[in-house]
Design a protein around this motif. Structure first.
Motif, PDB file in Angstrom:
ATOM      1  N   SER A  63       0.832  -1.205   0.000  1.00 20.01           N
ATOM      2  CA  SER A  63       0.000   0.000   0.000  1.00 20.01           C
ATOM      3  C   SER A  63       0.865   1.253   0.000  1.00 20.01           C
ATOM      4  N   ARG A  64       2.003   1.211   0.631  1.00 18.21           N
ATOM      5  CA  ARG A  64       2.927   2.361   0.639  1.00 18.21           C
ATOM      6  C   ARG A  64       3.554   2.546  -0.732  1.00 18.21           C
ATOM      7  N   HIS A  65       3.896   1.458  -1.401  1.00 17.36           N
ATOM      8  CA  HIS A  65       4.512   1.557  -2.721  1.00 17.36           C
ATOM      9  C   HIS A  65       3.524   2.010  -3.773  1.00 17.36           C
ATOM     10  N   SER A  66       2.252   1.686  -3.584  1.00 16.93           N
ATOM     11  CA  SER A  66       1.256   2.091  -4.581  1.00 16.93           C
ATOM     12  C   SER A  66       0.971   3.594  -4.499  1.00 16.93           C
ATOM     13  N   LYS A  67       1.327   4.233  -3.364  1.00 17.77           N
ATOM     14  CA  LYS A  67       1.119   5.680  -3.194  1.00 17.77           C
ATOM     15  C   LYS A  67       2.270   6.490  -3.760  1.00 17.77           C
ATOM     16  N   GLU A  68       3.398   5.830  -4.077  1.00 19.86           N
ATOM     17  CA  GLU A  68       4.575   6.551  -4.577  1.00 19.86           C
ATOM     18  C   GLU A  68       4.430   6.917  -6.039  1.00 19.86           C
TER      19      GLU A  68
END
Length: 68
Positions: A63-68
């Motif tokens: 989920s953190r990588h999809s926000k980058e």
């Protein structure tokens, strides 16, 4: 960073050291800071030790990588 996928119906429980190595962290304190500030999943307590479900760690990381 390595991407992990857990099998359906099975979940690996990770120690604090395994979580630390997974994210290539120098200090386990970063994990507890993430719990307080970044929404990292809190550990399960088993016999006085902390364990994280691999599926929750992967979900949080993804989920953190999809926000980058």
């Amino acid at each position: 960073m390595t991407t992990y996928h857990s099998d359906i119906g099975q979940d690996v429980l990770m120690t604090v050291d395994e979580v630390r190595r997974h994210f290539r962290l120098k200090s386990y304190q970063t994990i507890y800071n993430w719990i307080k500030t970044e929404g990292f999943p809190p550990p399960m307590k088993l016999g006085g030790s902390s364990r994280w479900k691999l599926s929750q760690v992967v979900e949080w990381s993804n989920s953190r990588h999809s926000k980058e």
